[in-house]
Enzyme design. Structure first.
Site, PDB file in Angstrom:
ATOM      1  N   ASP A 156      36.736  38.254  29.160  1.00 29.57           N
ATOM      2  CA  ASP A 156      37.400  37.522  30.220  1.00 29.57           C
ATOM      3  C   ASP A 156      36.918  36.124  30.226  1.00 29.57           C
ATOM      4  O   ASP A 156      36.070  35.589  31.021  1.00 29.57           O
ATOM      5  CB  ASP A 156      37.535  38.215  31.579  1.00 29.57           C
ATOM      6  N   GLN A 190      36.374  26.579  37.411  1.00 28.73           N
ATOM      7  CA  GLN A 190      36.250  27.628  38.433  1.00 28.73           C
ATOM      8  C   GLN A 190      35.512  27.137  40.003  1.00 28.73           C
ATOM      9  O   GLN A 190      36.300  27.350  40.653  1.00 28.73           O
ATOM     10  CB  GLN A 190      35.443  28.708  38.003  1.00 28.73           C
ATOM     11  N   HIS A 215      26.180  41.221  38.505  1.00 28.04           N
ATOM     12  CA  HIS A 215      26.670  39.939  38.244  1.00 28.04           C
ATOM     13  C   HIS A 215      27.214  39.148  39.652  1.00 28.04           C
ATOM     14  O   HIS A 215      27.284  38.114  39.989  1.00 28.04           O
ATOM     15  CB  HIS A 215      28.109  40.325  37.555  1.00 28.04           C
ATOM     16  N   ARG A 230      27.365  29.985  45.684  1.00 24.14           N
ATOM     17  CA  ARG A 230      27.091  30.021  47.250  1.00 24.14           C
ATOM     18  C   ARG A 230      25.627  30.383  47.499  1.00 24.14           C
ATOM     19  O   ARG A 230      25.509  31.493  48.045  1.00 24.14           O
ATOM     20  CB  ARG A 230      28.089  30.949  47.902  1.00 24.14           C
TER      21      ARG A 230
END
Lengths: 442, 442
Positions: free
Chosen positions: A246, A253, A147, A156
């Protein structure tokens, strides 16, 4: 107790007089005995502790009145009669184990307690559940290297897996107040987003709403501020595991997370399953914890022979999605992916040892999230952002619809179970949650 | 109530029959009336709510028994008699204001209540305090653009102030369990560090232990999950402000904080002052909130005429350090810096409006940290990492010692007060904490 000690309660040949518990594929055979807090729907009763057996729940408050338990098991059951399990969790492994042993005896075929205990059973179909503990602090970890790599590539591209990942069980603090029980429905969150190529953010409902397939870890006994928990003691502080979603808004984000981490992209809702499967129940499914030899090996405070022998847990996890259209058409939830907790890069014991190495105090009922559990292949991804490669690839549903991220009306359900040769199959039940449309703004 | 409404309780000419309250420079004149929970040292009493007046505390449980209050003030005082102020905070501004008004009347020179209330006074010198609320969730913000820029230069020289900073009141979730009351002493935390030029981390006590000069903001009334709080309603949800030290280990932080934010570098201890100064008490010290015209102006959900008129608060803040050697030599704590909360880039109301814009629910007793309050000049820096430019410049103490970061035995004390023409001077008392040596490791 050590993670590996098997005892009479784990015997795969045990059968219960609650016959639904003996059916193949049942999540709650007599070898499981997970805990929840529940009440009869519409009863107006206080929530109280219960233990699942087959398609029923043992009402522990009722069982107390029926004098089913004695000694330590009785004391433990008294603590369970409260509206949260915190007091029970604080009692520690001996008390948890004593109540488990007593229930295992009393629920076996031929048990003398059958008549008294029958009156204490509530059908799960007539029950509603609450978050089983007052969660003082919730910490989310990031234990799947798959993940972390998959998401890192999207956030990134030049630097997907940061240099600290293979040394530190990365974790951060999350929001307790918005943790809800399975069945939670929440409005699509609104916040600032920076659209690609834009020079100023807008305030809009998220377009990239996602789930995260996690296990939740409930602390049992805590530690005093300033007193680290050693790795080989860590699991004696853990009460049990649940399924945990979650929910995450990826566009929120991406704009907010630097430099201090995710905030509004996560804290609008998180959902736990009703049932907590105890560490003791998971003993048969322990497996070796390994670290590829060309990766850094753990620092001493995160390494031990016990970890290497049995630090991982074989828990199969599944994600299902049912859209509003699928519900209308009578189509069953569609499985999007499967993965397994044994692939986690960091163990439960390493989470606890790292969390406390600086003296941070954990408390009974605290919740640790495992982080999204993605396996080594794309099909085992635990979030849509990975399955759809950042939204660039769409998934097909049986209704003919497609998905990149979640749409209003979607229900996401996680299931989990443990199954190895020579042991009973035990399950976690499920955690489900539904996306409501964004609230109209004033 | 609006932030700007002044009433009879703010009248600077009011005097109290508790004569210590009338002395120049006293933090707790009759215009302040801050809340804490306390008990007499060594009494074994339960902690209960109290209000500071001069060098004494009004024991609200005793005042209830003495029938000092009636109506809403009586109901409010009943809620304060508990061991945390959560129930009182949940009552809302009308109840807070009613109790404040009743205390202001009863403590004035000539008040009929003097005899009854005199019996309810406890000298502050005989009191000990507890964290005044059960803090369900603690969120830390980052509202000083000067701090963000100074620290950003050290952590990311190429990219000190991230693009989101001037759009978003950046915040992240922190740890509630390790928040302690003034006087807290904690062991120097141990965790993973990556030393400059090293290829593998070590596990050592932090070498770069720091304080962070913050204000804490206690929520009063919460909001339901899914229901944002509008900017102009935000302060009606806030009970009051305290002094707050968010201790930080910079070397731990530098190695762990990407990509999910600070964790073990912060969660070993955070310290609050005993006294909470209410939003109502701060009304005379409100000042215009401004945004430089060449900076982005706030998005609509973070902007209003009320914010522009009075969104900032003029609160002077001070940092003092006393080393163990200074204590032995009888040297007074040495002031390291001063700054002012009016220089914050984001207001209290903006923190609350942003935190809830996605529907996140806040609860009575939740704590919001303001983030380190650094002013525009280096001398106004709110942390050692800024004052010493990342440890490259050392500070001199009156004992002849020098400091870059904190040493074992150092006590750090923050003070705060508000003082403007035409109003009384009111103070926050202080928050102090002491660094103990790292615990020997097994």
């Amino acid at each position: 107790m050590s993670a590996m000690q098997l005892n009479d309660t784990h015997n795969p040949s045990l059968q219960s007089w609650v016959t639904s518990a003996n059916q193949a594929g049942c999540d709650f055979p007599i070898q499981n005995l997970p805990f929840a807090v529940f009440r009869r729907v519409g009863s107006g009763q206080a929530f109280r502790g219960g233990v699942a057996i087959g398609d029923h729940i043992v009402d522990l408050a009722a069982a107390l009145s029926a004098d089913v338990f004695t000694g330590t098991a009785h004391t433990a059951a008294q603590a369970c009669a409260a509206s949260t399990l915190n007091a029970f969790m604080a009692l520690g492994p001996k008390a948890w184990s004593a109540l488990r042993a007593a229930l295992s005896q009393a629920l076996r075929t031929g048990a003398a307690e059958q008549t008294r205990l029958t009156a204490c059973l509530v059908p799960q179909s007539e029950a509603e559940y609450a978050v089983p503990a007052q969660i003082g602090d919730y910490t989310d970890f990031y234990t799947s290297v798959h993940h972390a790599t998959n998401v890192g590539k999207l956030f990134r591209p030049e630097n997907p897996l940061l240099p600290n990942y293979k040394w530190i069980p990365i974790g951060y603090h999350g929001r307790s107040s918005s943790i809800g029980i399975s069945g939670q429905a929440f409005h699509r969150p609104v916040s600032q987003l920076m659209k690609p190529g834009a020079t100023a953010p807008v305030v809009e409902p998220t377009k990239r709403l996602d789930y995260e397939l996690e296990l939740g870890v409930y602390l049992g006994t805590g530690n005093a501020l300033g007193e680290p928990v050693a790795l080989d003691e860590a699991e004696s502080h853990v009460f049990g595991l649940c399924l945990f979603n979650d929910w995450s808004a990826r566009d929120i984000q991406g704009w907010e997370y630097q430099p201090l981490g995710p905030f509004l992209s996560k804290n609008f809702a998180s959902t736990v399953s009703p049932w907590i499967v105890t560490v003791e129940a998971l003993a048969p499914y322990r497996t070796a914890w390994t670290r590829p030899s060309d990766d850094p090996q753990p620092l001493p405070y995160l390494d031990s022979a016990t970890l290497r022998a049995s630090g991982a847990i074989d828990i199969e996890l599944e994600v299902y999605l049912q859209s509003a259209t699928m519900r209308e058409q009578g189509l069953a939830p569609h499985r999007l992916s499967r993965s397994n907790f044994r692939d986690a890069y960091w163990s439960v014991s390493q989470m606890v040892a790292h969390h406390t190495v600086n003296g941070c105090n954990l408390q009974p009922g605290d919740l640790l999230g495992s982080g999204t559990q993605s396996g080594p292949t794309l099909e085992e991804a635990g979030a849509l952002i990975e399955l759809t490669v950042g939204g660039s690839r769409s998934l097909s549903l049986p209704s003919g619809e497609t998905r990149t991220f979640l749409e209003d009306g979607d229900t996401v359900t996680f299931k989990g179970f443990a199954q190895v040769p020579g042991a009973a199959r035990i399950g976690f039940g499920e955690v489900a949650g539904t996306v409501l449309p964004a609230k109209p703004r004033a």
